[in-house]
Design an enzyme around this catalytic site. Structure first.
Site, PDB file in Angstrom:
ATOM      1  CG  ASP A  41     -35.737 -40.485  28.537  1.00 48.49           C
ATOM      2  OD1 ASP A  41     -36.730 -39.808  28.192  1.00 48.49           O
ATOM      3  OD2 ASP A  41     -34.963 -41.036  27.735  1.00 48.49           O
ATOM      4  CG  HIS A 247     -50.837 -17.133  42.397  1.00 47.77           C
ATOM      5  ND1 HIS A 247     -50.479 -17.839  43.519  1.00 47.77           N
ATOM      6  CD2 HIS A 247     -50.377 -15.878  42.606  1.00 47.77           C
ATOM      7  CE1 HIS A 247     -49.844 -17.030  44.370  1.00 47.77           C
ATOM      8  NE2 HIS A 247     -49.776 -15.841  43.839  1.00 47.77           N
ATOM      9  CG  ASP A 264     -46.929 -10.898  39.625  1.00 50.46           C
ATOM     10  OD1 ASP A 264     -45.677 -10.871  39.686  1.00 50.46           O
ATOM     11  OD2 ASP A 264     -47.655 -11.067  40.626  1.00 50.46           O
ATOM     12  CG  ASP A 275     -42.924 -10.453  42.956  1.00 49.53           C
ATOM     13  OD1 ASP A 275     -43.632 -10.488  41.927  1.00 49.53           O
ATOM     14  OD2 ASP A 275     -43.360 -10.733  44.098  1.00 49.53           O
ATOM     15  CG  HIS A 354     -53.202  -9.942  47.235  1.00 46.16           C
ATOM     16  ND1 HIS A 354     -52.230  -8.976  47.371  1.00 46.16           N
ATOM     17  CD2 HIS A 354     -53.872  -9.644  46.091  1.00 46.16           C
ATOM     18  CE1 HIS A 354     -52.303  -8.148  46.338  1.00 46.16           C
ATOM     19  NE2 HIS A 354     -53.294  -8.518  45.554  1.00 46.16           N
ATOM     20  CG  HIS A 358     -43.890 -11.403  49.113  1.00 42.10           C
ATOM     21  ND1 HIS A 358     -42.724 -11.534  48.400  1.00 42.10           N
ATOM     22  CD2 HIS A 358     -44.861 -11.134  48.204  1.00 42.10           C
ATOM     23  CE1 HIS A 358     -42.991 -11.376  47.100  1.00 42.10           C
ATOM     24  NE2 HIS A 358     -44.285 -11.106  46.952  1.00 42.10           N
ATOM     25  CG  HIS A 365     -44.064 -15.660  48.147  1.00 47.98           C
ATOM     26  ND1 HIS A 365     -45.215 -16.363  47.957  1.00 47.98           N
ATOM     27  CD2 HIS A 365     -44.211 -14.524  47.422  1.00 47.98           C
ATOM     28  CE1 HIS A 365     -46.024 -15.685  47.137  1.00 47.98           C
ATOM     29  NE2 HIS A 365     -45.430 -14.570  46.802  1.00 47.98           N
ATOM     30  CD  GLU A 389     -47.284  -8.577  45.953  1.00 47.52           C
ATOM     31  OE1 GLU A 389     -47.969  -9.043  45.042  1.00 47.52           O
ATOM     32  OE2 GLU A 389     -46.309  -9.154  46.454  1.00 47.52           O
ATOM     33  CE1 TYR A 393     -55.715  -8.310  41.483  1.00 48.07           C
ATOM     34  CE2 TYR A 393     -56.109  -7.928  43.837  1.00 48.07           C
ATOM     35  CZ  TYR A 393     -55.238  -8.062  42.764  1.00 48.07           C
ATOM     36  OH  TYR A 393     -53.884  -7.936  42.990  1.00 48.07           O
ATOM     37  NE  ARG A 411     -50.255  -8.796  41.714  1.00 41.50           N
ATOM     38  CZ  ARG A 411     -51.066  -9.692  41.162  1.00 41.50           C
ATOM     39  NH1 ARG A 411     -52.350  -9.697  41.459  1.00 41.50           N
ATOM     40  NH2 ARG A 411     -50.606 -10.594  40.320  1.00 41.50           N
ATOM     41  CD  GLU A 413     -45.222  -7.940  43.195  1.00 37.68           C
ATOM     42  OE1 GLU A 413     -45.755  -8.494  42.211  1.00 37.68           O
ATOM     43  OE2 GLU A 413     -44.851  -8.563  44.207  1.00 37.68           O
TER      44      GLU A 413
HETATM   45  N1  GLY Z   1     -45.609 -13.034  42.007  1.00 30.89           N
HETATM   46  C1  GLY Z   1     -46.139 -13.511  43.219  1.00 30.89           C
HETATM   47  C2  GLY Z   1     -46.357 -12.418  44.145  1.00 30.89           C
HETATM   48  O1  GLY Z   1     -46.443 -11.287  43.734  1.00 30.89           O
HETATM   49  O2  GLY Z   1     -46.390 -12.587  45.338  1.00 30.89           O
HETATM   50 MN    MN Z   2     -45.074 -10.329  45.124  1.00 31.64          MN
HETATM   51 MN    MN Z   3     -45.683 -10.608  41.899  1.00 29.27          MN
END
Ligand code: GLY
Ligand code: MN
Ligand code: MN
Length: 447
Positions: A41, A247, A264, A275, A354, A358, A365, A389, A393, A411, A413
């Site tokens: 529950d 991720h 991140d 983000d 990547h 976005h 996203h 971003e 890596y 990274r 961003e």
């Molecule tokens: N935090 C996910 C991205 O940067 O797209």
């Molecule tokens: Mn992002």
């Molecule tokens: Mn991000």
């Protein structure tokens, strides 16, 4: 900021009107999610569907919006909501009920959600179109088809009327959500400012020997302290080689003085999320190898941000970043050869796998088409918000990479608002150049 700036019923009414004017005659049917069970529950945390919340501001589960245009600048809104229930409210919290849906959320009328399937046939009668996205909830769609079937059965001895055509309203809604209105921008700016504060606190709280989730706790405590009820997505707090997992979510490693820490994370405010990614040393200073990689990524990121101009293809930032990252990979001695040719052959991909951007808004996203009608990358318009971003890596086991770089992941961003006067970085509150980061780390470690 006052709640009314973001949750005024008039604002949601105006959003619905814009959408209905765009869609034309017909009935809009938009359910939000029901609660789901985590185990037994215990329920999963509930967050209203982004489309539903954008159009209604209504925060409860198991609700349905029904709206139809009655003329230019006029429409009728019905909300189907959970009924007040004394016993349930003792256990699960207050409900607005039908009276609250009308009084606080501007519905012209409101009904218990169980009555949807009784009322819908009458509502659809004679309407040429039903605006509904099929495929979101199989049970809901089945009941909708049952409604059509029941209508057909009722009418079989008379001249049968046509079923309404089912049209997907989401592309029009996504186009509307892509260009942020004033209230969305307020919410996004606030989400960005809160997120920047959280990242700054995390940058100060990090110590050699502490676990990733301890830093996560400091970051998210600051989000909450500043008014963000939840994160826009699960925080990634990745030290050392964990930064190479895009991720990464374990967040449980004990970090060491020579590591970099990549965070991140974004706070949600007013239904919108920021983000942000920052990467900084767990010790006071970057090692020379870490600084060299970091500077390549930062140079690419700054150029990527400059590429976010009105009229530019949305993926120009990616192209700019790929070129500069590839140049950097050559300068670092990871790749060899002509930069243009290396880009063409996608030789950067093992180290930058990547995209660069976005759309950002209610969802991390966010909705919005990336291609125009001709299938080309769409042009940036004022009021759109996107991330920039880039990263590099270097897998710790990758023997193609000089040993000093193996296990480094970086990274950077930020969130960028496109305006006629040029890109505006909403997340500029967290330091990102090497010197500013090292100053902050030195200060933090001295305390
Ligand atoms: N935090 C996910 C991205 O940067 O797209
Ligand atoms: Mn992002
Ligand atoms: Mn991000």
């Amino acid at each position: 900021m006052s709640r009314d700036a973001i949750f005024a019923p008039a604002l949601h009414r105006a959003r619905r009107q814009r959408l209905l004017d765009e869609l034309g005659d017909g009935v809009l049917l938009l359910p939000t999610a029901a609660e789901t069970s985590r185990n037994g529950d215990v329920l999963n945390e509930f967050r209203p569907g982004s489309d539903f919340h954008y159009l209604t501001g209504f925060p409860e589960p198991a609700a349905v919006l029904v709206a139809w245009r009655t003329g230019r600048n006029a429409h009728t809104t019905w909300l189907f909501v959970r009924q007040r229930d004394k016993a349930r409210e003792v256990w699960d919290g207050r409900r607005h009920g039908t009276a609250g849906a009308k009084r606080l959320f501007g519905a012209d009328d409101a009904f218990p959600v169980e009555q949807l399937w009784q009322k819908l046939p009458l509502l659809l009668d004679g309407k040429p179109r039903l605006f509904h996205r099929l495929g979101g909830d199989a049970e809901f769609d089945r009941r909708l088809l049952d409604t059509f079937a029941a209508n057909a059965r009722r009418q079989r001895r008379r001249q049968p009327t046509l079923h309404p055509t089912i049209t997907d309203p989401i592309p029009a809604l996504a186009a509307q959500r892509l260009v942020k209105d004033g209230a969305e921008l307020k919410a996004l700016r606030m989400a960005a400012a809160i997120s920047a504060e959280g990242h700054t606190v995390a940058m100060r709280a990090t110590r050699p020997g502490c676990r990733e989730f301890e830093v996560q706790a400091a970051l998210e405590a600051e989000f909450r302290r500043r008014g963000s009820p939840r994160n826009g997505y699960p925080s990634i707090v990745a030290s050392g080689a964990n930064a190479c997992v895009l991720h990464y979510h374990d967040n449980d490693r004990r970090m060491r003085a020579g590591d970099l820490l990549l965070i991140d994370a974004g706070a949600e405010f007013g239904g919108c999320t920021a983000d942000i990614t920052r990467t900084f040393p767990v010790a006071e200073r970057f090692t020379p190898a870490q600084a060299a990689v970091y500077r390549v990524v930062l140079r690419a990121q700054l150029a990527g941000i400059r590429a976010c101009a009105v009229g530019a293809p949305w993926d120009r930032a990616h192209k700019v970043c790929v070129r500069l990252l590839t140049q950097g990979l050559v300068d670092l001695g990871v790749l060899r050869g002509n930069v243009a040719r290396l880009v063409k052959k996608e030789k950067y991909k093992p180290f930058y796998m990547h995209g660069t951007s976005h759309w950002l808004g209610r969802d991390v996203h966010d909705v919005g088409a990336y291609l125009d009608a001709a299938g080309e990358p769409r042009q940036l318009v004022a009021g759109a918000v996107l991330t920039v971003e880039p990263g590099l890596y270097f897998d710790p086991r990758d023997r193609r990479v000089p040993a000093i770089y193996r296990g480094i992941g970086v990274r950077i961003e930020d969130d960028v608002l496109v305006t006629a006067k040029g890109p505006v970085v909403l997340t500029a509150g967290v330091p990102k150049d090497v010197e500013a980061i090292e100053r902050m780390r030195a200060e933090a470690l001295r305390r």
